[in-house]
Every structure is written in C-alpha cells, then in structure tokens.
Design a protein around this motif. Structure first.
Motif, PDB file in Angstrom:
ATOM      1  N   VAL A  36       0.871  -1.186   0.000  1.00 46.28           N
ATOM      2  CA  VAL A  36       0.000   0.000   0.000  1.00 46.28           C
ATOM      3  C   VAL A  36       0.906   1.234   0.000  1.00 46.28           C
ATOM      4  CG1 VAL A  36      -1.782   1.270   1.257  1.00 46.28           C
ATOM      5  CG2 VAL A  36      -1.795  -1.238   1.273  1.00 46.28           C
ATOM      6  N   PHE A  42       0.639  13.098  -3.160  1.00 47.07           N
ATOM      7  CA  PHE A  42      -0.809  12.879  -3.198  1.00 47.07           C
ATOM      8  C   PHE A  42      -1.342  12.349  -1.870  1.00 47.07           C
ATOM      9  CE2 PHE A  42       0.445  13.133  -7.556  1.00 47.07           C
ATOM     10  CZ  PHE A  42      -0.628  13.705  -8.223  1.00 47.07           C
ATOM     11  N   ASN A  44      -2.636  12.268   2.120  1.00 44.64           N
ATOM     12  CA  ASN A  44      -3.561  13.062   2.949  1.00 44.64           C
ATOM     13  C   ASN A  44      -4.716  13.655   2.163  1.00 44.64           C
ATOM     14  OD1 ASN A  44      -3.697  13.194   5.656  1.00 44.64           O
ATOM     15  ND2 ASN A  44      -2.016  14.639   5.911  1.00 44.64           N
ATOM     16  N   GLN A  45      -5.081  13.015   1.047  1.00 47.30           N
ATOM     17  CA  GLN A  45      -6.220  13.475   0.242  1.00 47.30           C
ATOM     18  C   GLN A  45      -7.307  12.406   0.187  1.00 47.30           C
ATOM     19  OE1 GLN A  45      -4.938  14.761  -3.696  1.00 47.30           O
ATOM     20  NE2 GLN A  45      -3.030  15.564  -2.870  1.00 47.30           N
ATOM     21  N   GLY A  46      -7.157  11.392   0.993  1.00 41.09           N
ATOM     22  CA  GLY A  46      -8.192  10.353   1.027  1.00 41.09           C
ATOM     23  C   GLY A  46      -7.992   9.209   0.040  1.00 41.09           C
ATOM     24  N   ILE A  47      -6.893   9.242  -0.732  1.00 40.01           N
ATOM     25  CA  ILE A  47      -6.673   8.193  -1.750  1.00 40.01           C
ATOM     26  C   ILE A  47      -6.422   6.841  -1.072  1.00 40.01           C
ATOM     27  CG2 ILE A  47      -5.135   7.397  -3.612  1.00 40.01           C
ATOM     28  CD1 ILE A  47      -4.742  10.385  -4.324  1.00 40.01           C
ATOM     29  N   GLY A  48      -5.618   6.842  -0.014  1.00 41.31           N
ATOM     30  CA  GLY A  48      -5.326   5.590   0.698  1.00 41.31           C
ATOM     31  C   GLY A  48      -6.602   4.967   1.248  1.00 41.31           C
ATOM     32  N   ALA A  49      -7.446   5.777   1.871  1.00 42.32           N
ATOM     33  CA  ALA A  49      -8.702   5.258   2.443  1.00 42.32           C
ATOM     34  C   ALA A  49      -9.592   4.696   1.339  1.00 42.32           C
ATOM     35  CB  ALA A  49      -9.420   6.366   3.199  1.00 42.32           C
ATOM     36  N   THR A  70       0.232  -6.494   7.392  1.00 41.74           N
ATOM     37  CA  THR A  70       1.217  -6.153   8.411  1.00 41.74           C
ATOM     38  C   THR A  70       1.712  -4.751   8.101  1.00 41.74           C
ATOM     39  OG1 THR A  70       3.090  -7.058   7.176  1.00 41.74           O
ATOM     40  CG2 THR A  70       1.995  -8.536   8.730  1.00 41.74           C
ATOM     41  N   THR A  71       2.099  -4.051   9.141  1.00 44.69           N
ATOM     42  CA  THR A  71       2.702  -2.731   8.939  1.00 44.69           C
ATOM     43  C   THR A  71       3.878  -2.620   9.905  1.00 44.69           C
ATOM     44  OG1 THR A  71       2.268  -0.362   8.839  1.00 44.69           O
ATOM     45  CG2 THR A  71       1.052  -1.579  10.512  1.00 44.69           C
ATOM     46  N   ARG A  75       6.085   2.527  12.040  1.00 51.36           N
ATOM     47  CA  ARG A  75       5.233   3.466  11.288  1.00 51.36           C
ATOM     48  C   ARG A  75       3.955   3.794  12.057  1.00 51.36           C
ATOM     49  NH1 ARG A  75       5.930   0.963   5.225  1.00 51.36           N
ATOM     50  NH2 ARG A  75       7.530   2.426   4.584  1.00 51.36           N
ATOM     51  N   ASP A  77       2.162   6.493  11.978  1.00 49.33           N
ATOM     52  CA  ASP A  77       1.120   7.154  11.189  1.00 49.33           C
ATOM     53  C   ASP A  77       0.359   6.143  10.323  1.00 49.33           C
ATOM     54  OD1 ASP A  77       3.396   6.809   9.707  1.00 49.33           O
ATOM     55  OD2 ASP A  77       3.522   8.867   8.984  1.00 49.33           O
ATOM     56  N   ALA A  78       1.082   5.144   9.801  1.00 46.83           N
ATOM     57  CA  ALA A  78       0.413   4.117   9.000  1.00 46.83           C
ATOM     58  C   ALA A  78      -0.528   3.295   9.889  1.00 46.83           C
ATOM     59  CB  ALA A  78       1.433   3.204   8.332  1.00 46.83           C
ATOM     60  N   ARG A  80      -2.081   4.349  12.556  1.00 49.19           N
ATOM     61  CA  ARG A  80      -3.262   5.187  12.804  1.00 49.19           C
ATOM     62  C   ARG A  80      -4.202   5.157  11.584  1.00 49.19           C
ATOM     63  NH1 ARG A  80      -0.716   9.721  13.833  1.00 49.19           N
ATOM     64  NH2 ARG A  80      -1.582  10.986  12.188  1.00 49.19           N
ATOM     65  N   TYR A  82      -4.589   2.736   9.392  1.00 48.46           N
ATOM     66  CA  TYR A  82      -5.324   1.466   9.319  1.00 48.46           C
ATOM     67  C   TYR A  82      -6.361   1.349  10.438  1.00 48.46           C
ATOM     68  CZ  TYR A  82      -2.051  -0.150   5.757  1.00 48.46           C
ATOM     69  OH  TYR A  82      -1.325  -0.281   4.607  1.00 48.46           O
ATOM     70  N   LYS A  84      -8.035   3.713  11.825  1.00 45.22           N
ATOM     71  CA  LYS A  84      -9.203   4.537  11.477  1.00 45.22           C
ATOM     72  C   LYS A  84     -10.132   3.826  10.504  1.00 45.22           C
ATOM     73  CE  LYS A  84      -7.940   8.706  10.132  1.00 45.22           C
ATOM     74  NZ  LYS A  84      -7.665  10.128   9.974  1.00 45.22           N
TER      75      LYS A  84
HETATM   76  C1  LIG Z   1      -0.154   5.287   4.737  1.00 45.65           C
HETATM   77  C2  LIG Z   1      -0.632   5.799   3.364  1.00 45.65           C
HETATM   78  C3  LIG Z   1      -0.934   4.605   2.456  1.00 45.65           C
HETATM   79  C4  LIG Z   1      -1.902   6.634   3.583  1.00 45.65           C
HETATM   80  O1  LIG Z   1      -2.363   7.091   2.327  1.00 45.65           O
HETATM   81  P1  LIG Z   1      -3.101   8.511   2.198  1.00 45.65           P
HETATM   82  O2  LIG Z   1      -3.706   8.618   0.842  1.00 45.65           O
HETATM   83  O3  LIG Z   1      -2.173   9.597   2.629  1.00 45.65           O
HETATM   84  O4  LIG Z   1      -4.230   8.341   3.310  1.00 45.65           O
HETATM   85  P2  LIG Z   1      -5.567   9.145   3.517  1.00 45.65           P
HETATM   86  O5  LIG Z   1      -5.455  10.521   2.907  1.00 45.65           O
HETATM   87  O6  LIG Z   1      -6.710   8.304   3.114  1.00 45.65           O
HETATM   88  O7  LIG Z   1      -5.580   9.229   5.098  1.00 45.65           O
HETATM   89  C5  LIG Z   1      -4.679  10.106   5.738  1.00 45.65           C
HETATM   90  C6  LIG Z   1      -4.219   9.457   7.013  1.00 45.65           C
HETATM   91  O8  LIG Z   1      -3.106   8.616   6.758  1.00 45.65           O
HETATM   92  C7  LIG Z   1      -2.042   8.926   7.650  1.00 45.65           C
HETATM   93  N1  LIG Z   1      -0.728   8.938   7.031  1.00 45.65           N
HETATM   94  C8  LIG Z   1       0.159   7.944   7.195  1.00 45.65           C
HETATM   95  N2  LIG Z   1       1.322   8.243   6.584  1.00 45.65           N
HETATM   96  C9  LIG Z   1       1.173   9.460   6.020  1.00 45.65           C
HETATM   97  C10 LIG Z   1       2.031  10.311   5.280  1.00 45.65           C
HETATM   98  N3  LIG Z   1       3.302   9.961   5.025  1.00 45.65           N
HETATM   99  N4  LIG Z   1       1.553  11.491   4.812  1.00 45.65           N
HETATM  100  C11 LIG Z   1       0.274  11.844   5.093  1.00 45.65           C
HETATM  101  N5  LIG Z   1      -0.585  11.086   5.815  1.00 45.65           N
HETATM  102  C12 LIG Z   1      -0.139   9.907   6.279  1.00 45.65           C
HETATM  103  C13 LIG Z   1      -2.302  10.294   8.193  1.00 45.65           C
HETATM  104  O9  LIG Z   1      -1.905  10.201   9.559  1.00 45.65           O
HETATM  105  C14 LIG Z   1      -3.766  10.537   8.017  1.00 45.65           C
HETATM  106  O10 LIG Z   1      -4.422  10.293   9.218  1.00 45.65           O
HETATM  107  P3  LIG Z   1      -4.780  11.520  10.188  1.00 45.65           P
HETATM  108  O11 LIG Z   1      -5.842  12.301   9.472  1.00 45.65           O
HETATM  109  O12 LIG Z   1      -5.247  10.839  11.427  1.00 45.65           O
HETATM  110  O13 LIG Z   1      -3.530  12.297  10.372  1.00 45.65           O
HETATM  111  C15 LIG Z   1       0.426   6.705   2.695  1.00 45.65           C
HETATM  112  O14 LIG Z   1       0.733   7.771   3.561  1.00 45.65           O
HETATM  113  C16 LIG Z   1       1.712   5.998   2.318  1.00 45.65           C
HETATM  114  O15 LIG Z   1       1.860   5.534   1.185  1.00 45.65           O
HETATM  115  N6  LIG Z   1       2.684   5.946   3.231  1.00 45.65           N
HETATM  116  C17 LIG Z   1       3.990   5.355   2.970  1.00 45.65           C
HETATM  117  C18 LIG Z   1       3.929   3.851   2.840  1.00 45.65           C
HETATM  118  C19 LIG Z   1       3.227   3.203   4.014  1.00 45.65           C
HETATM  119  O16 LIG Z   1       3.445   3.562   5.175  1.00 45.65           O
HETATM  120  N7  LIG Z   1       2.357   2.244   3.670  1.00 45.65           N
HETATM  121  C20 LIG Z   1       1.536   1.546   4.641  1.00 45.65           C
HETATM  122  C21 LIG Z   1       2.278   0.564   5.443  1.00 45.65           C
HETATM  123  S1  LIG Z   1       2.596  -0.926   4.571  1.00 45.65           S
END
Ligand SMILES: CC(C)(COP(=O)(O)OP(=O)(O)OC[C@H]1O[C@@H](n2cnc3c(N)ncnc32)[C@H](O)[C@@H]1OP(=O)(O)O)[C@@H](O)C(=O)NCCC(=O)NCCS
Length: 101
Positions: A36, A42, A44-49, A70-71, A75, A77-78, A80, A82, A84
């Motif tokens: 993931v 890109f 913090n724009q909701g793409i990951g969710a 697994t994470t 990490r 922030d990662a 947090r 998951y 959520k």
């Molecule tokens: C973790 C990740 C997939 C989240 O994707 P995203 O599109 O930023 O997520 P969303 O916009 O849907 O959600 C934002 C949330 O993700 C969290 N997040 C985790 N890592 C982040 C980062 N590097 N930058 C911004 N937000 C991050 C934020 O804390 C935020 O939660 P919050 O509002 O409580 O602060 C992305 O940040 C990423 O690719 N990180 C690096 C690789 C990684 O850690 N992968 C997952 C572990 S295998």
C-alpha cells in the motif's frame, strides 16, 4: 495488483491483494493486503482510504471472511491510518528473511 491513476500523473498509488485459501473458519478465504503506497505528493487526500475501501469490496466479492496486513512497528502514522479504517492489531506478526544475501 491495483494501481490508482490520476489525470496529472499516471500512477499515484499501488496496492497488492492476494486471496488466500485457508483451512480455518470452515475453509473460508482471507485477503492479504500488501504494497500500500500513495505517492508523496498525493498523500492526505483520502486516496489511501479509498483504496482500502475498494479492497474490502474486492475481498467480499471473493467471499473472504477476513482482511489482514502487516505494517512496520516503526510506522505510527500508517498504524493510525489502518486503525481509522477499522483494523485492529489483534495478532503479533512475525517474519524471517529466507534469502541468502
Ligand atoms: C499510509 C498511506 C498509504 C496513507 O495514504 P493517504 O492517501 O495519505 O491516506 P488518507 O489521505 O486516506 O488518510 C490520511 C491518514 O493517513 C495517515 N498517514 C500515514 N502516513 C502518512 C504520510 N506519510 N503522509 C500523510 N498522511 C499519512 C495520516 O496520519 C492521516 O491520518 P490523520 O488524518 O489521522 O492524520 C500513505 O501515507 C503511504 O503511502 N505511506 C507510505 C507507505 C506506508 O506507510 N504504507 C503503509 C504501510 S505498509
């Protein structure tokens, strides 16, 4: 392998889904979520969710009863991110490197 594209940039996110047959839970399948990644520019724009919610749809389509991932412990922030989305750190993940290099 799932990739998310964007009009301004071809690939902005990736995710790998594996559907694993299992002896437990009456032989039901489980979905492993890996790789993931959302492009730095890109985040913090909701793409990951959105991607994870898309994975849930795919898992249900495949009749998976559980989604797992697994994470890295480092990490926060990662983790947090998951939690959520509903994941619980209910198990201790263990790994060992099998490569010789
Ligand atoms: C973790 C990740 C997939 C989240 O994707 P995203 O599109 O930023 O997520 P969303 O916009 O849907 O959600 C934002 C949330 O993700 C969290 N997040 C985790 N890592 C982040 C980062 N590097 N930058 C911004 N937000 C991050 C934020 O804390 C935020 O939660 P919050 O509002 O409580 O602060 C992305 O940040 C990423 O690719 N990180 C690096 C690789 C990684 O850690 N992968 C997952 C572990 S295998």
């Amino acid at each position: 392998m799932i990739v998310a594209d964007h009009p301004d940039k071809k690939v902005v996110a990736t995710m790998q889904l594996t559907f694993i047959p299992n002896l437990n839970r009456k032989g039901s399948k489980r979905m492993q979520i890996e790789a993931v990644r959302v492009d730095n520019n890109f985040r913090n724009q909701g793409i990951g969710a959105k991607m994870i919610n898309f994975a849930f749809i795919k898992g249900r389509e495949q009749n998976c009863k559980i989604a797992q991932l697994t994470t890295d412990n480092s990490r926060d922030d990662a983790r947090r991110f998951y939690e959520k989305l509903g994941f619980k750190a209910s198990h201790l993940g263990m790994k060992i490197n099998l490569s010789h290099d």
